[in-house]
Design a protein around this motif. Structure first.
Motif, PDB file in Angstrom:
ATOM      1  N   GLY A  85     -27.276 -11.387  28.909  1.00 52.97           N
ATOM      2  CA  GLY A  85     -28.413 -11.282  29.820  1.00 52.97           C
ATOM      3  C   GLY A  85     -29.551 -12.179  29.374  1.00 52.97           C
ATOM      4  N   VAL A  86     -29.820 -12.172  28.044  1.00 54.94           N
ATOM      5  CA  VAL A  86     -30.885 -13.024  27.516  1.00 54.94           C
ATOM      6  C   VAL A  86     -30.588 -14.481  27.802  1.00 54.94           C
ATOM      7  CG1 VAL A  86     -32.084 -13.761  25.442  1.00 54.94           C
ATOM      8  CG2 VAL A  86     -31.324 -11.397  25.647  1.00 54.94           C
ATOM      9  N   LEU A  87     -29.373 -14.861  27.470  1.00 51.63           N
ATOM     10  CA  LEU A  87     -29.009 -16.264  27.655  1.00 51.63           C
ATOM     11  C   LEU A  87     -29.091 -16.662  29.116  1.00 51.63           C
ATOM     12  CD1 LEU A  87     -26.036 -16.612  25.146  1.00 51.63           C
ATOM     13  CD2 LEU A  87     -28.322 -17.584  24.949  1.00 51.63           C
ATOM     14  N   SER A  88     -28.681 -15.742  29.971  1.00 56.11           N
ATOM     15  CA  SER A  88     -28.743 -16.043  31.395  1.00 56.11           C
ATOM     16  C   SER A  88     -30.198 -16.219  31.830  1.00 56.11           C
ATOM     17  CB  SER A  88     -28.073 -14.912  32.174  1.00 56.11           C
ATOM     18  OG  SER A  88     -28.277 -15.088  33.532  1.00 56.11           O
ATOM     19  N   ALA A  89     -31.079 -15.334  31.337  1.00 56.30           N
ATOM     20  CA  ALA A  89     -32.480 -15.407  31.722  1.00 56.30           C
ATOM     21  C   ALA A  89     -33.119 -16.712  31.272  1.00 56.30           C
ATOM     22  CB  ALA A  89     -33.238 -14.222  31.126  1.00 56.30           C
ATOM     23  N   ILE A  90     -32.748 -17.172  30.095  1.00 56.28           N
ATOM     24  CA  ILE A  90     -33.407 -18.392  29.619  1.00 56.28           C
ATOM     25  C   ILE A  90     -32.694 -19.646  30.121  1.00 56.28           C
ATOM     26  CG2 ILE A  90     -34.410 -17.267  27.603  1.00 56.28           C
ATOM     27  CD1 ILE A  90     -32.319 -18.492  25.879  1.00 56.28           C
ATOM     28  N   GLY A  91     -31.729 -19.475  31.007  1.00 53.19           N
ATOM     29  CA  GLY A  91     -31.238 -20.654  31.706  1.00 53.19           C
ATOM     30  C   GLY A  91     -29.803 -21.076  31.418  1.00 53.19           C
ATOM     31  N   PHE A  92     -29.022 -20.208  30.744  1.00 50.70           N
ATOM     32  CA  PHE A  92     -27.612 -20.542  30.565  1.00 50.70           C
ATOM     33  C   PHE A  92     -26.860 -20.040  31.791  1.00 50.70           C
ATOM     34  CE2 PHE A  92     -29.141 -21.055  26.349  1.00 50.70           C
ATOM     35  CZ  PHE A  92     -28.258 -21.892  25.697  1.00 50.70           C
TER      36      PHE A  92
END
Lengths: 808, 256
Positions: free
Chosen positions: A708-715
């Motif tokens: 989720g974190v990675l997705s939020a920061i643009g992955f």
């Protein structure tokens, strides 16, 4: 009161288990499938072995095979046999000499008068021996176990042929004799306790004494005999064999076999697949246990709050463990019951052939007990391990569980923080950028969380061993180089001149013809000479292959090397029998003469029951048999064609391409091993797909917040899936590679140990793998299976609402 | 409102969760405009759809209907990869829980999006930008720490650094002080104020009126619709108390 409380408690456990089973369907289903497979294979393997042992025993009771037998071709002295029997009266219960007429398969054909169908038996590589029914023991029996007596003009064919060619009563079997065709009417089929094994090189046809005499007069058959002994109650077959071989003057021109050897051969040739099933199931059980441990630990972590709460309200650890254990006990029970039921079906299919060749196994208490014990063992082991892992409940501390949601106590948590701090100082991202950062993240994650991922490489490693081991066995036994385990060098053509009146003459003419043939080079002949030597039980026969052998390369010496003058090389089993090692002296006797030779080397040989020897020298006449080897002069020549030519010219010369000789000797064994290899491959691949999916399902659930974190920061989802894929494929590749190394090293030792145990004559097998299969195709299949698992499990990632992952 | 200055806009934005029975309609046709450089605060009762609105306009979740534009670019029709690129280069996120990767030190966590966005030659620039941000928010000394070794306030400041590292046009924050005590809350909100002063557009979800008072405009959500909105102007330390009281009174009128 008490009983109501207990009842309520039980119901609570069951309800909890039921709710959990329904809630986590996917994971529980995967666990059950692994357990079902483990139990299924274990039960099937044990059932087949039990049925096989039962079938062999039943046929043994019906057919009363000899405890020791000696096959023989050529002249013999009946008086010497009588004397021997008299001398060993106390050990021998009964004995007989069975006369037989041997025909080449090409001499036999069949036809069906009603329909005009017909065919021949030429494709069969088995020796066909025509006999009459014995009166005391070694009976040929029909399907019901009755000792049958054919009338004149009738024949009972071996079950093997009946099955293969679909022969039915009323068919006509025609034998090509020296004075024209001889017809017999097929009356039925017989089972043969002595020659039932798939590996048996010969089979017996039962005829009436009148026909036997007529066939004998007609010519075209090779007369053979079997000298057979039934032992007294406390008799020892090996001791009798030693006494027989040491007695001198008795017929010994052929294979000696003891009762226990007969049983072992039967178990090996018809039980190999069952042994493989048990082996596969053992590996599967290990996998299932690792899997359970992984799932249980994950569950404890996921439900740490609930466990903390239960502890806080005073529920004892034991009862919390039981709450969980109930579920795993149910899973194990379902696995064992379903696996057991499936096994009944599979075992019936697998034992069908066995029951036909041998006898229908009697159903007794062991028929049920053996698979039940096997299943109970699976259940007890699974539940025991679960109980062990659930001890972790004890270590969970209430406050840590409730407040921090951690299964760790203070000390463990502090240790973990320190470890993590040490770890992050050693890692760095700055060296990568752009899309390359995904790879870097995947690798860092694996290095930090290696322990969490360990299940996959272990499972793939074990599976790699599981599928390559039987494949390596098959390719080794099939390899042209395998001939070197048969005590002979790698040569193109081989001729066995034996079991006939004029062996010297045939050999001389054959060697001369071969030497004059431009297409052949390096023609060499070896003479088989019978000596006796002193074993622990007294003098025993030692057949030695004598010849000039300056450079017989390729023979598998496990110690020492080729014999020079005054030396002897022994096969492993002979070295064992005569209790000598390299450098020791061995005294051998030829009639009254004795010479002492030094053991130059010990080699592996599976021919002649593994009991062979080699000496250097020049024997040109008077030997019991000769073996002639030759190489092809040109590269492109066809050994089969040349062998056929010689076979026509020297029908009793036994000229064959060496490879065909290997195939004839080991064909059935290789077929069994190939079946085992397929079983291992199919189950292995199924299991890795299953475990990969199960593992990733749990892993992804746990990694959601990070994703989720990675997705939020643009992955992107594609990148996230890529990271999971990279991690999975890396561990899968590492596990597979480790498994291949393990199979090549420890697996080879394991195979050698197994072969040593069955006394085949091989003690130190070096795999001759098919590199394309084992090092290219199988690893690709495993990687493919891993990839498939990732693809299926990550399919949902792209569609998911990413905020769900961090908002939970 | 000056249309030319609108940077983020939603039109008829709806979101329904079909996994529940009956389906839950969380957002019902929300129209929203955020000006460039504005600090917008989203408030509302629990379950009013605050966070769902934040995640739907930031492209983390797919709205059921309606559309969102950022700097004139339609977002709802973008594929996942393109949308991710927008988040990477044009958006920053700060969450209630400081979500960081445990396997990376604090600085690497902050650097992660900047390095992902940077081409090879831009790496050095990204690194010095991040170091400058850490210096500015007073967390340079914890750069090599593991994330379990530092305080919640420090982590949340690190979150802000991470969100700003890619020089986003909008900074989204979902209850950024929800897990902090009062002194840490002040610390973190000072940082947001600081960022806003630099001209960064901020959209923040909170249920804390004290935190909301830092914004310029507050919208109030109820049952998935915007019930009310209020312009409160720029925050200054000396008027803080009064702003908070005003806001609280307004919220009380709305039944907060």
């Amino acid at each position: 009161m008490r009983s109501i409380a207990v009842e309520n408690e039980e119901r609570l456990y069951l309800r909890y288990a039921y709710n959990d089973l329904v809630k986590n369907k996917g994971i529980n289903a995967a666990l059950v499938v692994t357990l079902v497979l483990s139990a299924f294979l274990m039960a099937t393997g044990s059932m087949v072995l039990e049925r096989l042992a039962g079938s062999i025993s039943r046929l043994s009771e019906q057919g009363k095979p000899p405890d020791f037998l000696q096959m023989h071709k050529g002249e013999y002295d009946p008086a010497a046999l009588t004397r021997f029997a008299a001398d060993h009266e106390s050990e021998i219960d009964a004995w007989l000499v069975e006369e037989m007429l041997g025909y080449d398969s090409a001499s036999l054909s069949w036809s069906r008068p009603d329909t005009g169908e017909n065919g021949d038996l030429a494709a069969s590589r088995i020796d066909n021996l025509f006999v009459t029914q014995n009166t005391e023991f070694d009976f040929l029996v029909d399907r019901t176990g009755t000792v049958v007596e054919p009338a004149a003009g009738e024949v009972y064919v071996p079950v093997l042929y009946q099955q293969r060619y679909g022969l039915t009563p009323g068919d006509v079997l025609t034998i090509r004799t020296g004075s024209g065709p001889y017809e017999l009417e097929v009356r039925g089929e017989v089972k043969d306790a002595q020659m039932a094994a798939s590996l048996s090189p010969s089979s017996r046809f039962l005829i009436h004494p009148e026909d036997f005499e007529a066939l004998g007069r007609a010519g075209g058959a090779t007369p053979e005999i079997i000298v057979e002994y039934r032992l007294a109650a406390d008799g020892d077959a090996n001791a009798l064999q030693t006494a027989y071989e040491g007695a001198g003057g008795l017929p010994t021109n052929g294979q000696p076999v003891t009762g226990p050897q007969l049983r072992i051969i039967s178990m090996i040739s018809d039980g190999l697949v069952a042994f493989a099933l048990v082996f596969v199931s053992l590996v599967l059980i290990v996998i299932a246990l690792l899997n359970l441990r992984f799932v249980i630990r994950g569950t404890l972590e996921d439900e740490v709050h609930e466990i903390g709460a239960m502890k806080a309200i005073g529920i004892p650890d034991r009862e919390i463990s039981r709450l969980y254990l109930t579920k795993y006990s149910i899973l194990a029970l379902v696995g064992c019951v379903v696996g057991g039921l499936l096994a009944i079906v599979a075992a019936n299919v697998l034992t069908h052939g066995i029951q036909t060749s041998y006898a229908p196994a009697p159903v007794d208490v062991w028929t049920f007990l053996v698979p039940l014990i096997a299943l109970a063992a699976v259940y007890v082991i699974v539940v025991g391990i679960c109980r062990g892992v659930l001890r972790g409940v004890r270590r969970i501390e209430v406050v840590n569980a409730l407040v921090h949601g951690s299964t760790l106590d203070e000390k463990q948590a502090a240790r973990r923080t320190r470890r993590q701090a040490r770890w992050v100082r050693r890692t760095g991202l700055v060296s990568s950028s752009g899309a390359g950062i995904n790879r870097r993240l995947a690798v860092l994650d694996l290095r930090a969380e290696g322990r969490a991922w360990v299940l996959l490489p272990v499972v793939f490693g074990l599976t790699a061993v599981l599928i390559t081991l039987p494949a390596n066995m098959v390719s080794t036994f099939e390899s042209p180089r395998f001939v070197t385990y048969m005590g002979v060098p790698e040569r193109d053509l081989r001729a066995d001149v034996q079991f006939q009146e004029d062996v010297d003459g045939v050999k001389d003419r054959l060697v001369t013809a071969m030497e004059d043939d431009d297409r052949l080079t390096d023609v060499r002949s070896y003479a088989s000479v019978d000596y006796t030597a002193d074993s622990e039980d007294g003098p025993a026969r030692l057949r030695v292959e004598v010849g000039n052998r300056p450079d017989d390369g390729g023979i598998r010496f496990s110690q020492g090397g080729l014999p020079r003058d005054g030396q002897i090389a022994l096969s492993v089993l002979n070295a064992d029998r005569f209790r000598v090692g390299v450098g020791d002296d061995l005294t051998i006797h030829d009639g009254d003469q004795s010479i002492t030779v030094q053991v130059s080397g010990i080699y592996q040989d599976i021919t002649s029951g593994g009991q062979t020897a080699k000496m250097s020298g020049d024997v040109t006449e008077g030997a019991a048999a000769y073996t002639v080897f030759a190489d092809l002069a040109g590269d492109g020549a066809d050994p089969g064609g040349i062998a056929d030519e010689y076979d026509e010219q020297f029908p009793t010369g036994g000229v064959k391409p060496t490879q065909e000789y290997v195939r004839e000797t080991l064909g059935v064994l290789i077929d069994s091993m190939r079946a085992a290899a397929w079983v291992a491959l199919v189950f292995g691949l199924g299991v890795v797909v299953l475990i990969t999916s199960l593992f990733l399902k749990l892993r992804l659930a746990r990694d959601r917040s990070n994703m989720g974190v990675l997705s939020a920061i643009g992955f992107s989802a594609k990148e996230l899936v890529g990271q999971v894929r990279t991690k999975t494929l890396l561990v899968v590749a590492a596990g597979t590679a480790a498994g291949l190394v393990l199979a090549a090293t420890a697996g080879q030792s394991l195979a050698s140990a197994a072969l040593t145990a069955v006394q085949l004559g091989i003690t130190d097998l070096t795999f001759i793998p098919n590199p394309w299969l084992v090092y290219v195709l199988y690893p690709l299949l495993l990687l493919g299976a891993g990839y498939f698992g990732v693809a299926v499990l990550t399919a949902g990632v792209r569609r998911a609402d990413k905020s769900e992952w961090i908002r939970r | 409102m000056d249309q030319a200055a609108v940077t983020l806009e939603s039109h008829e934005l709806s979101k329904t969760y079909f996994s529940t029975e009956p389906p839950t309609e969380v957002l019902r046709g929300i129209d929203l405009s955020v000006r460039a450089g504005e600090f917008l605060v989203v408030m509302g009762t629990s379950g009013s759809g605050k966070s769902t609105l934040l995640y739907s306009i930031s492209g983390m979740d797919r709205p059921t209907s309606g559309n969102v534009t950022l700097e004139g670019r339609e977002l709802t029709s973008l594929g996942d990869t393109e949308m991710s690129k927008v988040r990477l280069t044009r958006m920053g996120f700060v969450f209630q829980q400081p979500h960081f990767l445990g396997n990376l030190e604090v600085r690497d966590n902050i650097l992660l999006p900047a390095l992902r966005a940077a081409p090879k030659q831009g790496r050095e620039a990204a690194i010095s930008r991040v170091d400058a941000l850490m210096e500015r928010f007073g967390i340079t000394h914890i750069r090599s720490h593991g994330i379990t070794q530092v305080s919640g306030g420090q982590l949340q400041r690190a979150s802000i650094c991470r969100a700003l590292a890619g020089e986003p046009s909008v900074l989204f924050a979902d209850e950024p002080t929800g897990a902090l005590n009062s002194s840490m809350t002040a610390e973190v909100m000072d940082a947001f104020t600081d960022v806003h002063r630099d001209g960064t557009t901020i959209v923040m979800v909170t249920h804390d009126p004290g935190v909301a008072a830092r914004g310029e405009r507050v919208i109030y959500l109820r049952d998935g619709t915007v019930e009310a909105a209020r312009e409160i102007g720029r925050w200054e330390p000396d008027t803080a108390r009064r702003r908070e009281d005003d806001l609280l009174a307004w919220l009380r009128d709305l039944g907060f």
